[in-house]
Structure formats: C-alpha cells, structure tokens
Design an enzyme around this catalytic site. Structure first.
Site, PDB file in Angstrom:
ATOM      1  N   HIS D 153       0.855  -1.201   0.000  1.00 46.81           N
ATOM      2  CA  HIS D 153       0.000   0.000   0.000  1.00 46.81           C
ATOM      3  C   HIS D 153       0.882   1.239   0.000  1.00 46.81           C
ATOM      4  CE1 HIS D 153       0.921  -0.420   4.350  1.00 46.81           C
ATOM      5  NE2 HIS D 153       0.903   0.893   4.339  1.00 46.81           N
ATOM      6  N   HIS D 201      -5.490  -2.272   4.777  1.00 49.94           N
ATOM      7  CA  HIS D 201      -5.457  -1.077   3.932  1.00 49.94           C
ATOM      8  C   HIS D 201      -4.756  -1.385   2.615  1.00 49.94           C
ATOM      9  CE1 HIS D 201      -1.790  -1.139   6.132  1.00 49.94           C
ATOM     10  NE2 HIS D 201      -1.607   0.123   6.382  1.00 49.94           N
ATOM     11  N   HIS D 216       4.787   7.242   2.394  1.00 46.89           N
ATOM     12  CA  HIS D 216       5.587   6.022   2.239  1.00 46.89           C
ATOM     13  C   HIS D 216       4.913   5.014   1.318  1.00 46.89           C
ATOM     14  CE1 HIS D 216       3.019   4.475   5.658  1.00 46.89           C
ATOM     15  NE2 HIS D 216       3.111   3.350   4.985  1.00 46.89           N
ATOM     16  N   HIS D 248       1.846  -0.586  14.936  1.00 47.97           N
ATOM     17  CA  HIS D 248       0.812   0.428  14.808  1.00 47.97           C
ATOM     18  C   HIS D 248      -0.427   0.036  15.609  1.00 47.97           C
ATOM     19  CE1 HIS D 248       2.809   2.647  11.685  1.00 47.97           C
ATOM     20  NE2 HIS D 248       2.878   1.610  10.887  1.00 47.97           N
ATOM     21  N   TYR D 257      10.156   1.581   9.489  1.00 44.71           N
ATOM     22  CA  TYR D 257      10.232   2.596   8.426  1.00 44.71           C
ATOM     23  C   TYR D 257      11.668   3.023   8.212  1.00 44.71           C
ATOM     24  CZ  TYR D 257       5.181   3.229   8.709  1.00 44.71           C
ATOM     25  OH  TYR D 257       3.828   3.036   8.675  1.00 44.71           O
ATOM     26  N   GLU D 267       8.273   1.367   4.014  1.00 45.93           N
ATOM     27  CA  GLU D 267       7.884   0.573   5.182  1.00 45.93           C
ATOM     28  C   GLU D 267       7.949  -0.897   4.791  1.00 45.93           C
ATOM     29  OE1 GLU D 267       3.665   0.371   6.155  1.00 45.93           O
ATOM     30  OE2 GLU D 267       4.076   0.074   8.282  1.00 45.93           O
TER      31      GLU D 267
END
Lengths: 309, 309, 309, 309
Positions: D153, D201, D216, D248, D257, D267
């Site tokens: 993503h 996501h 990112h 997260h 990251y 990431e």
C-alpha cells in the site's frame, strides 16, 4: 566441576516508593510470582523458571534504586573462600556477613561494597522450589504478563569501573565478554559486560561520575515474539516505555526497556550468544557507541543513558 | 574462574560414504563453513558463530558413524590433570595422546574410550577465528542453508551408560541435567543428558546393547522460525527428513531431525533453558517416555529410536 | 464494491457426542468464546477477532461430523439473487429457507445440498459484536488456549467434487486457488481449494467415494510461534494430536491438526499468501501429493487422509 | 465474483535523485527483483510473490516523491466502467488514458488526479509471471535483503481528504477500514485507511495543507521475525532508519520505516487482520493519536508525521 565459583545472579533488592503499585507492576505487568513477605514488609518474588526461592526483593523507601544485588556461589566452601579473597583484595569495602534467614529460605550472605559504590552479596544456599523436576511440561499454566523465565542481570553505573572490573575478573572469576572503550587509543574503559557463565552478561557497568547508581534490572524472555508481546502489554497496561523493541549491538539481545511505577528501569530481552571464557572480549569503540547500544537506530539516546535511580 | 575444566563440545568427527555429497550437505543444506582440508582428505568445517577453527571433521569411509568427539578444556594444565584423572579412574580404556597439528591449528589431544565404547577427546588449544570482536554485527552476511550458529552436542548409544555417566560426572565434572529411568522403581538409567555448561546438554547417552553407536550430531539455531526454515530447506533440497518440526520434553528444545547423504543423523534445534549445577536433575519415567522424547505426539517412534550409525 | 457476493465462512455446525467435554475443548483448548445457548441445547461460540455473533455451533448427537457450513453474503439482495441462482443451477438439492432467529441474532438462511452431499447455507445478517471499534488494542485480555482470531475454513470429502466446484465457481463466484489433479494427463480433479476472498482457501474439497464427510474445521493463528504454543497445549491438555507442527505445500500454511473429544478434526494454522482472482490456479500433480499435503515429510499419511467424521 | 472491481495496488512510480544508488537500495536492501528497463531509463521491479510483471517503477528526477500509483481492476469491462464513473463523479481531474505498452507488458491505463492532488491509475492487464503455479515451493531460492512478498500500500498526504475518500468509497468501491478523527465531536476526518480487499489497507490518506505529498510505500513481510531481520539489515547496510521495529495501533501492523537514498520513505511490515466490508470502521480519536500511530511509545513523532516527499 565445569561451572564453579560464582554461578549466577541470585537476587536484586529494589527500593520502591509505594509497595502496592510496585507489586502490581512486578506481578501483573512483568509477571513475577510472589513467594513471601517478611516482617519488615519486604516482598520476595521469582520468575517462573527459577528453582530458587526468590530473585527480586522489593522494599518501600523514600527513593527508588537498588539496595544490593546477590550472586549464588557453588558451595559454602566457595563462599568462605571468596569472602576472604574479596576482603583481602583491597578492592571492596564495608564487608560484612548477613545472618542466615535474613532473606527467607536463604543461608548466610557476604555483603561488600565494590569500587563503583554498589553493594554486592554472595551466598551459597537458598531453598529451591521443588516443582518441575519429574516429567515436566516445557512451561507452566497460569503465566501472567510478560512472564520472563528468569532474572538475568543488572546494569549499574558508577565511577571506578576499572576497580570494579578488576574485582569481578580477578577475584570473583568473571569474564569480560564485551567492553566499550573511549579515547584516541581506546584507553578508557567506559562500559564492561561481565559474565560468570555462558550468558553474554551477568552484570554490567557503565562509567559515570556518581557512585552506586542503578540503570536497570533485566529479565529473560524466550524469543522476539515475546518482546513484541511485552511491548503490547506495556501499552495495554499504560506502563512508561523507555525504548524498544529493538536490538543491542552489545550482546546482540533483542530488547525493550520500561519503568516500574517508582522509576526503576526494567528490561526484558531475548537472544544473545553462548559465551565461553576463551572467547575474545568484544570491543566497541566510542565512535560506534550508538550502534553498540541500539543497533537499529545507531543514535545515542540521552534519556536511556542518563535516567538512573 | 566461574567456567572451569571442560568448557564445551569442540568437534565431532564423522565418517561419510562419499565426501562430495557430504560436503554439499554440510555446507549448502546445514550451512557450515569449510575451513580446511588435510593431506588425508579430511575436511574441516565450522559454524558461523564459533571462534574455533573447526567443529566438524568429515572423513570418507566404508561405513558412516562417528569416529570421535572432542571437548575443549580451559587450559593446558587442566588437560594434563584431566588426562591423568581419566587414566586413573579405571573407567576409560585406550588412552592416548594425539600429536599437536594432527587436526589443523589444534594442539595435543588426549583420546580415550568411554564405557559405552565411544572415543572421546580433550584438548586445550585450537586456533580461534580472529574476526568479529571489534564492533561486530549480530550476524554475518552470506549465510547459507540452515546456518546454525554452533555445533551443540551429540547423542550417543551404548551399553554401559552407568560407567560413562560416572566418568563424565565424577572425573570430567559434568552435571546430569536430565535422566530417563526405567523399571518399577526407576532403578535403571536408560538415558542421560549431561552438561558442562549452562546448556541443557553438551552430550547425551542412551542405553543400547551395542557399544559405540551414533545417534545424532546437533547444531544450534536461534529460534523456532529458523526450525521452520530448516524444515523448508529439507524439502526444497530433497533431504531425508527423520522427524519434526516438534519439541522435546527432555530439554524443551524445538527441533527437527534429518539425515546426511551417508545416513548420519543431524539435528538443528532452538530453545531449552539455562542449566546450573545446583538445579535438580529432571527425571523422566519410562511410562512418560513418549512425551519425554517428542512432547507433541507423545508416541515412541521406532525409527528415531533405532536407526543409528 | 470490491468485495461482493459471498464474503466469508460464517459458521460451521458440528455434532459432538457429549456437550460438556466438547465445550471444554472448544473453549479451554481451542480458546473460543461461548456467546449463546439455545432451547435445543445448542451452544454458539466465536473466535476473539470475529465481529459476528458466532462462528461455531455445537450440537449433541449420536455421531460426530458436520451438520452444515454457512457463508455470509454482502446483502439481503445478494442472498435472494444467489438463492435463486443456486436453485436454478441444477447443481443443488434440498433447497430451503431457514427462518430468521433459528440461529440467535441471525437473519434468514438459505440452505442447500451440494453435489458432494454437504449442506451449505448462505445468510446476510448476523448481529455483530459491537466491541473493539474505538481506539482498540491489538489483542484482548483474557485469551485462553490456542486463541485463534477467526474460524477460517473447512475441508470436506465427497464424491462429486466436479459438480461442487462448478457450483462454487460458476454460481457462488469462488476462485479455484489450488487444485490437486490425478491421472496421466491430470484429468481428474481430486482436490479443490476454493476462495471467495484474498485468503488461500475459504472451503476445500477432496474426492472420496462417500458423500458428506467432514475432514476438519480450521481456525487462524497469527504466526508460527502460536502453532508451537498450540502444539504444547495439545500435550499439556492431553488432546489427541493428528499431525504437526508442519507446513502444507498447498496454501503454504504452517499447521497442526488435532481432534475434539468426539473425533472431529480441528486445525489451527498461520500463514499462506494473498490470493487474487487473476492469480493462476496452482496445480499439484498426484506424484507430488505427499509434498503438497505435508511439505516437510512428503509422505502420504493414511490416518490424515482417511479419518473422517 | 466475490472479489470484483478494483483488486489491488498494482504499482507505485517513484522519483529518485540518482538511479544507481536507488536500484541498489530497492534490490539489495529491500530485496525487489528488477524485471525491465525502458528507453526512458525507467526501471521496473517486483516482489518475489507477485505474479504481475512489476509493482515498483523508478525514474531519475530532480526531486523525490511519487509520480502515480496504479490499481489493478478485474477486467477491461470494469476498467471502462470505472473510468467513466470517475470522470462523471466530478471528484477527479486531469483524466486521461495512457497507451498500452507505456509500461512494459501492461495494457491501457486510465489516469486521473484525486482531490488530494495525487495521480491514480486503473488498469486491467499486466502480464503475469508464469512461474510458480505447478507444485511450487513455499518460497524461492536466492532471496536477497528484506525480501518482502508483495508491494502492499501507500500512505499519501493531501488537503481534500474528504473528497478523496468519497471518490475511493463511492466510485471505486473501497471500504473505510479505519479512520482518525479530530475535533470535539470527531467531526474532522484527518486520517483514512481504505481497502478494496481483505487487507486492512490498500491505500491511506492523511490530511495535510499541501496537495500531492508522499509519505511512504509499504511492502509486506511474513512475520515479526522478518521485521527484526529488516531492522538488522538497515543497520548492516547503513540505511537511514525512520522508526521501528514497533507496532501500529491502526491496522495492528508490526512495522519498521526507513528511507531510500533519495529520501522516499519505505515501510516493511507484517500482521494486521482480515478486513470484510461489513466490519465496522475502526475509529481513532485525536486524543489517542499517539497510540494509534505507534502503539508502543504512544507519542507523536514529528519527523514521522512531517517528513514527506
């Protein structure tokens, strides 16, 4: 005997500002097991895989920090011999014997102050927990919190690191597994990671202007997934995180640091390597100090280096 | 000194039927590093985290199996003392000295046959690899295959386990970390897991009618994910799998077993616990033998128990 | 909408010989959460990360096995459309509607028998659990046992796999993620792994002479370390192990199989890959069937293949 | 069809200051595979488990950042329909068709600018890699670096997040898996995590005063141990670390990251949960923003929030 003399870190005695929040932290967050309280109000705890009666002693006091750290030696004979050698070394002060039973289920302890100002004890007898030696399961039921298997080591700050290292190496038989050196020729020892076993460290010292400061007490996890679980618990239980999850360059440990409610720093970690006394000492130079301490971000972290109790 | 006397398994010498397929197995599948070949055609290998020159010796022969296993001791003085004590113990036979240099970069070795019929060696000097002690990374580049960090232990089968255990405990200073006992009162020792360190085992013996049989040589992985990776490699490289991934009840290790092209059994494993000499010996009774050996399936596996070289 | 039609496996209804041991197994060993019991004595359970009311239904009966498996569709409109298309397909029999409320907190369900003889349901409404959507933690407290996050899929055995696959692909919109084929030209489909999502499988079928047989219900773990924990729990709780820990070639899942007290097979697993409908179907040929099923030992396991309920 | 419309993130086109260091980073550190270069000097790369021809496009330019991100749709018919609906929505500008072949092995792409200022593409055809669908191993040989299995993503910053979210939800059929809201009543959407799949996501947006900023591009790892390996590689290869390893709160991902040599943030992460369109949107309130972003340290990190390309 193949393992002789000083065997392992046996206990760390910590001062906490309030006993009940501290106990909640050490039992529910860290996951130690309470094994006794004494008439003075001290609480004794152990990790699940320790066969000794206790490895952490908590005492309510006006300021946090470490009262003393104790090492188990292999026999009463060794205890007497080492006590004599410590006294004769000229490197220790305030040598004295603590009576058997002053810690529950524990024999006499020989206490002395090392050049960095910390009180260290040696003892030979502590009652073992008798469970778990007949057809045992690999882990017990009813683990709570991070559930480390053992108290592993302490990191202490003090001024005369050279004297303390000399005492641990020459008198107590520890190896210098890793060292951090500073100066153009690496002539100043600023960090010493000492072991009396196959572990990468059983006690460690950092040079610091004040005597007798405490950086952290560390507890052993099985693997990196348990470090993540510990990190999650820190957030779920609203514990003050210091740093991590990350890896140390020194010792290779995968680690996370946090604070008990009194501000004493705790570490849980996994990994490392198998140390042998003929393994060359690993040397870290001060230009690589960031990477030595936190291998991933390679930056000096002022809070980690300077917040002490 | 805190670690004294016998320090660790130093090498295992294995017979293989054909050298090239064996080498391909030990370097590409297992992931050891070739460090030397000698005039006899022997090949010497080491694991990536060993500072000694070699830990595995391969020799082409008509039958597979183990020629001998060697242990590193802490000094030349200890080597002489232990050699004398072994000879005087009446428990060893065929005692002899092997000249320095017979193994490359290795000092004199004292070889003797133990009551179970295996040849064991002690030595004090082997040249260390000088890399990796200044600002080291936690792992090297260019690892191949399973990439264990160390040769860890051997499991050997033989008849007089009682005599061998007596020799290792009383003369060589090992601890009996775990034992398997049989009979109504547990009066017969059928399995002995011995350690000279904080590891759960450095050598182990199983009672068996024949002398001098080899069950497996074991290599250390960092964690359970590496055991899965090893299992995948076994299939990708079409290696003969014995059993695993699984866990042992004995020692708690997470493990997988497989065979080299000559039929010698290898293990890679992770985990276990920290042993101390004052830790009570863990006892497994023969009615729980299945669980002791393979904790998950709890069944005796005839092939695992009886295929030997 | 990007995810449309059939969304996911919603529930599996299992017959157990005695309810209390079964419940103990599904709650304490597997670690599901009981959410309801109904007047018939059925018990409804869910895994911790499911927002639906239940995913497993247990019913006491004279023989173990699966009563039916239900799939959630995206809307009432889709439910009506798919019900009609299933009826018109000529591939299903015994089509009928089950009234809303027959399962607690669940709307109407459309039930039909597929060519392999299994009863399948579609439904559009099941009350969600309303916890966990405001500033949620990554995992809840008080998890027990293996604690899978979700019911994942079932593997079913039956005769007309071709018809069933046609129904799932052409009518219900599933993709054939992986297939096992037999015969000289791979002309016979003997295994079909079907997905309506990004998962490698939501339901799977193996060709077998009898109709309507149940191989296993599977639950999702987060990682390989949880597979080891599950394996340990199996031994600690004296559960009947089938096979594992190991990896499947098919779907790449890392897995362990075991039986509930009535003999219904359960799986917990982790891993796999992200499936997309344009990903080519992976084909396993029968000469590689051992590796397809258990990637590490690469052998056909009669018990795994033939013990059914 | 159960997965319809927009299937997945198909590619991200990044600007880099110098191609060779960038390529070294994306192939040796991140571990992507170069699949083509074109006459303009662009380099096309893919991750090992992607069956599409490429997922990352690098172009040398004067400033770093993202040129565009493309999504694969399920068919040419869907591409035409969605192109029309995007144009008619009034939410997109600069709509245009890119000819087939402008990306190697790729059909026509429909490009448009979304309200946050980013160029987004839809396409239906990209040549698949034909390897790996017959009796495949679970992972290939010769992986390098972090070796993520897929491009996963992007997180993008821009002003009109409301308009962009409306376009992705109402026109492109994405679900809002998680959102961050600010203000006394949570009336302002400041973060939107959108998915067209079972992933938590596929694209995400953060409200920011400027249009068309890139935070990112993210790549998928299998597990938390691979996150540690990635962290170690970052240090071994002297890559600029941003933050991690950590977790997260949003999406539950375990993450790290870092920056490519041009300053574009990358990431790699593992974990999360299975999203379904009927799962309630998870809402994070701005008073919990620290925990939402980095679950362990629960602090807002200015560099992470504000360093963009």
């Amino acid at each position: 005997m193949a393992l002789t003399g000083v065997l392992r870190p046996g206990h760390v005695a910590l001062r906490v500002l309030e006993l009940e929040p501290a106990l909640k932290h050490y039992t529910e967050v860290l996951g130690l097991i309470e094994t006794a309280r004494d008439a003075q109000g001290r609480v004794f705890l152990k990790a699940w895989d320790e066969h000794d009666h206790h490895s952490v002693v908590l005492r309510e006091a006006d300021s946090p920090g470490m009262d003393y750290m104790g090492f188990r030696v292999d026999s009463g004979h060794t205890l007497e011999r080492l006590a004599q050698e410590v006294e004769q070394s000229g490197l220790a002060s305030d040598c004295k014997w603590i009576a058997a039973g002053e810690h529950p289920h524990t024999g006499v302890r020989f206490r002395f102050t090392i050049p960095t100002g910390h009180a260290i004890e040696l003892f030979a007898d502590k009652l073992g927990c008798k469970t778990g030696d007949l057809n045992p399961d690999p882990w017990p039921d009813d683990l709570r919190g991070m559930a480390p298997s053992r108290f592993d080591h302490c990191l202490l700050y003090g001024d005369d690191v050279d004297g303390t290292v000399k005492l641990f190496r020459d008198v107590l038989g520890f190896s210098l597994a890793e060292q951090v050196v500073a100066g153009a020729d690496g002539e100043m020892l600023i960090g010493a990671f000492l072991t009396c076993s196959n572990k990468a460290h059983d006690i460690a010292f950092i040079r610091h202007p004040e005597k007798n400061r405490f950086h952290h007490a560390s507890f052993l996890l099985d693997n990196w997934s348990e470090v993540l679980k510990a990190a999650d618990i820190i957030s779920k239980k609203d514990v003050s995180l210091d740093i991590g999850p990350t890896r140390h360059g020194i010792t290779r440990g995968a680690t996370i640091y946090f604070f008990d409610p009194s501000g004493n720093r705790n570490e849980v970690f996994s990994g490392g390597y198998i140390h042998y006394p003929d393994k060359p000492t690993i040397t870290w130079t001060d230009n690589e100090l960031g990477r030595a301490i936190f291998y991933h971000d390679r930056k000096l972290n002022e809070a980690f280096l300077n917040v002490l109790t």
